[in-house]
Design a protein around this motif. Sequence first.
Motif, PDB file in Angstrom:
ATOM      1  N   ASN A 170      30.987 -46.833  -1.273  1.00  0.00           N
ATOM      2  CA  ASN A 170      30.106 -47.634  -2.125  1.00  0.00           C
ATOM      3  C   ASN A 170      30.817 -48.643  -3.023  1.00  0.00           C
ATOM      4  O   ASN A 170      30.165 -49.444  -3.683  1.00  0.00           O
ATOM      5  CB  ASN A 170      29.262 -46.700  -3.001  1.00  0.00           C
ATOM      6  CG  ASN A 170      28.360 -45.816  -2.168  1.00  0.00           C
ATOM      7  OD1 ASN A 170      27.697 -46.286  -1.255  1.00  0.00           O
ATOM      8  ND2 ASN A 170      28.356 -44.511  -2.472  1.00  0.00           N
ATOM      9  N   MET A 171      32.138 -48.602  -3.072  1.00  0.00           N
ATOM     10  CA  MET A 171      32.859 -49.498  -3.975  1.00  0.00           C
ATOM     11  C   MET A 171      32.622 -50.960  -3.619  1.00  0.00           C
ATOM     12  O   MET A 171      32.672 -51.357  -2.462  1.00  0.00           O
ATOM     13  CB  MET A 171      34.358 -49.197  -3.938  1.00  0.00           C
ATOM     14  CG  MET A 171      35.199 -50.211  -4.729  1.00  0.00           C
ATOM     15  SD  MET A 171      36.978 -49.885  -4.597  1.00  0.00           S
ATOM     16  CE  MET A 171      37.154 -48.504  -5.715  1.00  0.00           C
ATOM     17  N   HIS A 172      32.348 -51.772  -4.634  1.00  0.00           N
ATOM     18  CA  HIS A 172      32.323 -53.226  -4.478  1.00  0.00           C
ATOM     19  C   HIS A 172      33.598 -53.775  -5.121  1.00  0.00           C
ATOM     20  O   HIS A 172      33.869 -53.486  -6.296  1.00  0.00           O
ATOM     21  CB  HIS A 172      31.091 -53.830  -5.151  1.00  0.00           C
ATOM     22  CG  HIS A 172      29.851 -53.682  -4.338  1.00  0.00           C
ATOM     23  ND1 HIS A 172      29.188 -52.471  -4.215  1.00  0.00           N
ATOM     24  CD2 HIS A 172      29.158 -54.577  -3.588  1.00  0.00           C
ATOM     25  CE1 HIS A 172      28.134 -52.633  -3.435  1.00  0.00           C
ATOM     26  NE2 HIS A 172      28.090 -53.894  -3.040  1.00  0.00           N
ATOM     27  N   ARG A 173      34.352 -54.539  -4.367  1.00  0.00           N
ATOM     28  CA  ARG A 173      35.611 -55.029  -4.900  1.00  0.00           C
ATOM     29  C   ARG A 173      35.922 -56.414  -4.349  1.00  0.00           C
ATOM     30  O   ARG A 173      35.242 -56.918  -3.452  1.00  0.00           O
ATOM     31  CB  ARG A 173      36.746 -54.055  -4.596  1.00  0.00           C
ATOM     32  CG  ARG A 173      37.041 -53.869  -3.131  1.00  0.00           C
ATOM     33  CD  ARG A 173      38.214 -52.940  -2.940  1.00  0.00           C
ATOM     34  NE  ARG A 173      39.363 -53.398  -3.692  1.00  0.00           N
ATOM     35  CZ  ARG A 173      40.515 -52.732  -3.784  1.00  0.00           C
ATOM     36  NH1 ARG A 173      40.638 -51.573  -3.183  1.00  0.00           N
ATOM     37  NH2 ARG A 173      41.525 -53.213  -4.461  1.00  0.00           N
ATOM     38  N   THR A 174      36.953 -57.004  -4.912  1.00  0.00           N
ATOM     39  CA  THR A 174      37.340 -58.362  -4.517  1.00  0.00           C
ATOM     40  C   THR A 174      38.325 -58.319  -3.353  1.00  0.00           C
ATOM     41  O   THR A 174      39.296 -57.557  -3.371  1.00  0.00           O
ATOM     42  CB  THR A 174      37.965 -59.104  -5.707  1.00  0.00           C
ATOM     43  OG1 THR A 174      37.004 -59.168  -6.768  1.00  0.00           O
ATOM     44  CG2 THR A 174      38.370 -60.513  -5.311  1.00  0.00           C
ATOM     45  N   PHE A 175      38.066 -59.144  -2.346  1.00  0.00           N
ATOM     46  CA  PHE A 175      38.935 -59.248  -1.178  1.00  0.00           C
ATOM     47  C   PHE A 175      39.465 -60.680  -1.057  1.00  0.00           C
ATOM     48  O   PHE A 175      38.748 -61.645  -1.338  1.00  0.00           O
ATOM     49  CB  PHE A 175      38.180 -58.887   0.101  1.00  0.00           C
ATOM     50  CG  PHE A 175      37.768 -57.438   0.179  1.00  0.00           C
ATOM     51  CD1 PHE A 175      38.597 -56.495   0.754  1.00  0.00           C
ATOM     52  CD2 PHE A 175      36.546 -57.027  -0.343  1.00  0.00           C
ATOM     53  CE1 PHE A 175      38.230 -55.166   0.819  1.00  0.00           C
ATOM     54  CE2 PHE A 175      36.161 -55.706  -0.285  1.00  0.00           C
ATOM     55  CZ  PHE A 175      37.001 -54.767   0.292  1.00  0.00           C
ATOM     56  N   VAL A 176      40.722 -60.778  -0.634  1.00  0.00           N
ATOM     57  CA  VAL A 176      41.303 -62.078  -0.306  1.00  0.00           C
ATOM     58  C   VAL A 176      40.796 -62.468   1.082  1.00  0.00           C
ATOM     59  O   VAL A 176      40.755 -61.639   2.000  1.00  0.00           O
ATOM     60  CB  VAL A 176      42.836 -62.007  -0.308  1.00  0.00           C
ATOM     61  CG1 VAL A 176      43.440 -63.311   0.199  1.00  0.00           C
ATOM     62  CG2 VAL A 176      43.351 -61.691  -1.705  1.00  0.00           C
ATOM     63  N   VAL A 177      40.387 -63.715   1.233  1.00  0.00           N
ATOM     64  CA  VAL A 177      39.904 -64.214   2.519  1.00  0.00           C
ATOM     65  C   VAL A 177      40.914 -65.212   3.076  1.00  0.00           C
ATOM     66  O   VAL A 177      41.271 -66.183   2.406  1.00  0.00           O
ATOM     67  CB  VAL A 177      38.531 -64.904   2.383  1.00  0.00           C
ATOM     68  CG1 VAL A 177      38.045 -65.387   3.748  1.00  0.00           C
ATOM     69  CG2 VAL A 177      37.516 -63.949   1.761  1.00  0.00           C
ATOM     70  N   LEU A 178      41.395 -64.942   4.287  1.00  0.00           N
ATOM     71  CA  LEU A 178      42.304 -65.853   4.989  1.00  0.00           C
ATOM     72  C   LEU A 178      41.504 -66.523   6.093  1.00  0.00           C
ATOM     73  O   LEU A 178      41.192 -65.918   7.121  1.00  0.00           O
ATOM     74  CB  LEU A 178      43.497 -65.086   5.576  1.00  0.00           C
ATOM     75  CG  LEU A 178      44.320 -64.240   4.598  1.00  0.00           C
ATOM     76  CD1 LEU A 178      45.464 -63.559   5.335  1.00  0.00           C
ATOM     77  CD2 LEU A 178      44.837 -65.084   3.452  1.00  0.00           C
TER      78      LEU A 178
END
Length: 419
Positions: free
Chosen positions: A251-259
């Motif tokens: 359920n965690m919402h987190r920030t991802f780096v997008v390449l």
Amino acid sequence: MDLTLLLRKLALVSCVCVLLAGCARACGPGRGYGMRRHRHRRLTPLAYKQFIPNVAEKTLGASGKYEGKITRNSERFKELIPNYNPDIIFKDEENTNADRLMTQRCKDKLNVLAISVMNQWPGVKLRVTEAWDEDGNHFEESLHYEGRAVDITTSDRDKSKYGMLSRLAVEAGFDWVYYESKAHIHCSVKAENSIAVKSGGCFPASASVYLSDGSTKHVEDLKEGDKVLAADELGNIVYSDFIAFLDRDVNMHRTFVVLETSERNVTLRLTAAHLVFVRDNSAALGMAAKFASRVKPGQEVFVWEGQGRLRSARVERVYAVEDRGSYAPLTSHGTIVVDGVLASCYAAVEEHRWVHWAFAPLRLSHALTATSWWRWSVPDSIATSQQDGIHWYPKMLLHVGTWLLDRDSFHPLGISSLS
């Protein structure tokens, strides 16, 4: 201690400790199966000048090394996130909102602490007297300059509460808490790409992996026994056994780096401290593992062509998004193709080969327990699906690594470099 030497030590210790790890798969520590339930316990206030953990602040066992001052003009300024939590009072004596700026990890821990303060003392709020420092008011190499430290009190400034406030900060998950003075408590956190940040490397739930039968599957749906597209140590495409999730949070919402690559619809999402392979002509096989946060437009990653081959593709854009789920799959080869891009299964340490070596006992354990005789001899109840949390093995490696580094770096007079 040199990082390579540390990983060699980890590999040696882990080989000795878990050669028979298969027998312990269902009874490891942590939040997986074998999870311990903590009984209600009375919280003990910290004593004046006490700090937890009992090591110097800038060691791995606490908040880690200083990584450099952040200014408003530096590229790293984007790492600082404003905190507008109405349940926290920010002193902001400079009237620049600097005391609201901090790293995401620091913000998360501070927000948890704010809730604990209100529960402990109804009507009282958490108060921040200092967070990010842009004016040079702290000693050299203070973590305040990176937005990784805060000085806190309660809103009523009742000094009799500060010992318990320190304890609540420990419980909230700050990586180092110091009852520094009669006027405030000092707390700090690890850097976002630290080896000891729990969810150092993951993919979102909706990321796609490729199975040996030609189908695709979301990473959240992986099951033991699946064979997924990966690459061997020579860079050749293989189908590798999925072993386990090194970390899993549904359920965690987190920030991802997008390449975002030059290839049509080939875009990889992963956390900042996760390793991805980029073209490096000076490295063996022409590729090297690099933190996602350090990949820049113009560099090349490796994408799957669909005919059993990898080829390089230019990274056109790097940005950040928020997404659901946090999954860190481990394969037998230590690599995995996700959303069409070759990535490492590892994170936090920019040494893929040595980390893969450190995980050799876990891979050996999987190979042994996958045999028919083991399946026949072990009750079905042990072969339960993995629950949320960090897998016990990387947690054990972290504890061993922390002990090794702190043993070498801690000095009884480390107090001179605190806060």
